[in-house]
Design a protein around this motif. Sequence first.
Motif, PDB file in Angstrom:
ATOM      1  N   GLU A  66       0.825  -1.207   0.000  1.00  9.46           N
ATOM      2  CA  GLU A  66       0.000   0.000   0.000  1.00  9.46           C
ATOM      3  C   GLU A  66       0.861   1.259   0.000  1.00  9.46           C
ATOM      4  OE1 GLU A  66      -0.521  -2.638   1.957  1.00  9.46           O
ATOM      5  OE2 GLU A  66      -2.643  -3.132   1.980  1.00  9.46           O
ATOM      6  N   THR A  67       1.994   1.200   0.670  1.00 13.47           N
ATOM      7  CA  THR A  67       2.918   2.339   0.677  1.00 13.47           C
ATOM      8  C   THR A  67       3.450   2.601  -0.726  1.00 13.47           C
ATOM      9  OG1 THR A  67       3.552   1.945   2.973  1.00 13.47           O
ATOM     10  CG2 THR A  67       5.093   3.215   1.622  1.00 13.47           C
ATOM     11  N   MET A  68       3.842   1.540  -1.435  1.00 13.44           N
ATOM     12  CA  MET A  68       4.359   1.708  -2.798  1.00 13.44           C
ATOM     13  C   MET A  68       3.283   2.273  -3.720  1.00 13.44           C
ATOM     14  SD  MET A  68       7.560   0.953  -2.663  1.00 13.44           S
ATOM     15  CE  MET A  68       8.059   0.697  -4.376  1.00 13.44           C
ATOM     16  N   ASP A  69       2.047   1.826  -3.563  1.00  8.95           N
ATOM     17  CA  ASP A  69       0.956   2.381  -4.373  1.00  8.95           C
ATOM     18  C   ASP A  69       0.692   3.847  -4.038  1.00  8.95           C
ATOM     19  OD1 ASP A  69       0.414   0.198  -6.014  1.00  8.95           O
ATOM     20  OD2 ASP A  69      -1.111  -0.628  -4.671  1.00  8.95           O
ATOM     21  N   GLU A  70       0.837   4.214  -2.779  1.00  7.35           N
ATOM     22  CA  GLU A  70       0.621   5.609  -2.388  1.00  7.35           C
ATOM     23  C   GLU A  70       1.734   6.495  -2.948  1.00  7.35           C
ATOM     24  OE1 GLU A  70      -1.618   8.676  -0.419  1.00  7.35           O
ATOM     25  OE2 GLU A  70      -2.054   6.750  -1.341  1.00  7.35           O
ATOM     26  N   ILE A  71       2.956   6.020  -2.940  1.00 11.02           N
ATOM     27  CA  ILE A  71       4.056   6.786  -3.543  1.00 11.02           C
ATOM     28  C   ILE A  71       3.810   6.929  -5.037  1.00 11.02           C
ATOM     29  CG2 ILE A  71       6.529   6.795  -4.063  1.00 11.02           C
ATOM     30  CD1 ILE A  71       6.931   5.310  -1.348  1.00 11.02           C
ATOM     31  N   TRP A  72       3.366   5.856  -5.691  1.00 18.08           N
ATOM     32  CA  TRP A  72       3.043   5.900  -7.127  1.00 18.08           C
ATOM     33  C   TRP A  72       1.995   6.985  -7.388  1.00 18.08           C
ATOM     34  CZ3 TRP A  72      -0.744   5.600 -10.733  1.00 18.08           C
ATOM     35  CH2 TRP A  72      -0.401   5.192 -12.016  1.00 18.08           C
ATOM     36  N   ARG A  73       0.999   7.068  -6.515  1.00 20.86           N
ATOM     37  CA  ARG A  73      -0.081   8.043  -6.676  1.00 20.86           C
ATOM     38  C   ARG A  73       0.415   9.484  -6.619  1.00 20.86           C
ATOM     39  NH1 ARG A  73      -2.990  11.483  -3.796  1.00 20.86           N
ATOM     40  NH2 ARG A  73      -2.093  10.896  -1.777  1.00 20.86           N
ATOM     41  N   VAL A 131       0.350  -5.202  -5.554  1.00 16.59           N
ATOM     42  CA  VAL A 131       0.187  -3.763  -5.725  1.00 16.59           C
ATOM     43  C   VAL A 131      -0.655  -3.494  -6.964  1.00 16.59           C
ATOM     44  CG1 VAL A 131       2.330  -3.085  -4.562  1.00 16.59           C
ATOM     45  CG2 VAL A 131       2.380  -3.643  -6.983  1.00 16.59           C
ATOM     46  N   LYS A 132      -1.149  -2.270  -7.071  1.00 18.52           N
ATOM     47  CA  LYS A 132      -1.946  -1.883  -8.229  1.00 18.52           C
ATOM     48  C   LYS A 132      -1.068  -1.416  -9.375  1.00 18.52           C
ATOM     49  CE  LYS A 132      -5.650  -0.238  -5.252  1.00 18.52           C
ATOM     50  NZ  LYS A 132      -6.298   0.952  -4.732  1.00 18.52           N
ATOM     51  N   HIS A 133       0.112  -0.894  -9.051  1.00 17.90           N
ATOM     52  CA  HIS A 133       0.948  -0.232 -10.052  1.00 17.90           C
ATOM     53  C   HIS A 133       2.364  -0.799 -10.046  1.00 17.90           C
ATOM     54  CE1 HIS A 133      -2.348   2.605 -10.160  1.00 17.90           C
ATOM     55  NE2 HIS A 133      -2.210   2.768  -8.861  1.00 17.90           N
TER      56      HIS A 133
END
Length: 176
Positions: A66-73, A131-133
């Motif tokens: 979730e952290t990696m997806d939030e950084i991607w966002r 992850v999503k991304h």
Amino acid sequence: MDRKTIVLGAGPRARKAEGVVNVDIRPFSGIDVVHDLNERPWPFQDGEAYHVNATHILEHLERLPETMDEIWRILSPGGSLYVEVPIVTKENLDLAFADPTHRQFLRLHSFLNYFTVPALLRPAGNESRYVKHAWCPAYVTPTWQAERDGILRLLLFPVSDEWMENEELKQLYGIK
């Protein structure tokens, strides 16, 4: 929107600089945004950052996917993420586990096996993705170097969702 660098977990030695936003859970001097990074969404707009610096913070956070997806966002297209984390080795096992604030222990394959294009394309459908991304590694500390000094360093670029749907890319990785 101004392009900025966001420093996650900047800590008590945070330095003020133009275009740099220092984030920490504690209101140390030099911190611009006080926020618990385990709480999502973070107080940044989509694509707000041109660069995110995550030096010695990811091992302290819960739920790395979730952290990696939030950084991607929060990264803008063409942006980058610099990661530096302690790597658990036989030589530094005691140090890794001695810090009670460490929530997880990471290795090179923590990133390569779960967050890169092949990792996301390999599964049949999204149900087995972590992850999503996806991320593209541009620089990874050589394994021998990381194991010698106990630090893993990576420079990652966010992969656009449109690129992940590219049929040529899927064919390259043997995805039907």
